[in-house]
Design an enzyme around this catalytic site. Structure first.
Site: not given
Length: 321
Positions: A234, A263, A281
């Site tokens: 994370r 993000e 990601h």
């Protein structure tokens, strides 16, 4: 009674996998694009359950909607207020083991890319240069020390993947017994020792109040100057500003980041330095893992609505009567 399930948000091409599960049970599925609590409340009016990718499910959402279940696409549930869910007797489920192969493989790919300067060489060749010295210095991976921050299923698999590199592996995880770590041919240490001794540090902790900015300016001061940081967990586990300063100052050698605090970030790249390698990601992703994730969470949420005990509960609410 027809159950109504709303997918708050998704970036999949369609919801065909979810529909194959939910509509086969004569339940109703509706896809929306709602990220904020206010958007979720409006989009999910009358819903019995939510399937959530990135949306925030806050206390206000639980107060406004009469939910019977919430399912999260993925492992982390930091976007869901678990205390509020439990208070409103709403079971929350996730998919804890859908990407056990993908994330460790991606962490290793980022590590190898940083060590072998693959992105840098790629850029110079595409720029018309052919010079092996452009990536100097490069050092041998074998015989180095890898530190794993967290020791759940994903870092355990990474430890297996790097076995052939003959690495010394250190583990920081206050919730895992030393004997369990030793059984995996690794050594349990405290965080300071891990940071000071590890040439490579791979972060795999969950995001909680305790772990927010776990890797901060003080952590970078403890790390070796030749250290490389990998984060596939994370974004907020790492203080991105402190990381940028550490890289620019030469306090550490580089980083491989699949996750960021925001993000997408306001500026791309957030740290404009050749020793920092990014991916968007995507560590969780393969066609197989995505299909497993989507089907698993849809089946679990549907099962709760039908009176079954959750298969992958996150909070202490089973949803059965």
């Amino acid at each position: 009674m027809t159950h109504r399930i709303v997918v708050t948000d998704y970036d999949f091409p369609d919801l065909s996998i979810e529909r194959s599960v939910i509509e086969a049970a004569d339940a109703d599925l509706r896809g929306e694009y709602a990220r904020t609590p206010e958007e979720v409340i409006e989009a999910a009016a009358g819903a019995d359950a939510l399937l959530v990718q990135y949306a925030e499910v806050t206390e206000a959402v639980f107060e406004a909607l009469d939910l019977q279940a919430v399912g999260r696409y993925g492992i982390g549930v930091d976007s869901i207020d678990l205390d509020a869910a439990t208070e409103h007797d709403v079971p929350v489920v996730n998919v804890p083991d859908y990407c056990i192969e993908e994330v460790p493989t991606h962490a290793l790919a980022l590590l190898l890319s940083c060590i072998r300067k693959v992105p840098s060489y790629d850029r110079t060749i595409k720029g018309g240069e052919w010079d092996w010295t452009g990536g100097k210095p490069i050092h041998r991976l074998t015989g180095s020390t890898l530190g794993l921050v967290g020791f759940g299923k994903l870092p355990r698999r990474l430890r297996e993947l790097v076995a052939g590199f003959d690495l010394d592996v250190l583990v920081y995880d206050p919730y895992v017994d030393a004997a369990d770590v030793e059984a995996a041919n690794a050594e349990k240490v405290d965080l300071d020792a891990l940071l000071e001794r590890s040439k490579y540090v791979s972060v795999h902790a969950p995001l909680t109040e305790e772990t927010h900015h776990l890797i901060d300016a003080a952590a970078f001061e403890r790390m070796r100057e030749d250290a490389i940081l990998i984060n596939t967990a994370r974004g907020p586990l790492v203080d991105i500003d402190a990381l940028g300063e550490a890289v620019e100052a030469g306090e550490i050698a580089g980083a491989g980041l699949d996750v960021l605090p925001e993000e997408p970030p306001d500026s791309i790249p957030p740290i404009d330095h050749e020793s920092v390698v990014y991916t968007p990601h995507v560590a969780w992703y393969s066609e197989e893992s995505m299909a497993t994730m989507r089907r698993t969470v849809a089946e679990d949420v549907l099962g709760i609505l039908q009176g079954d005990t959750p298969r992958n509960p996150v909070n202490d609410v089973d949803g059965t009567e």
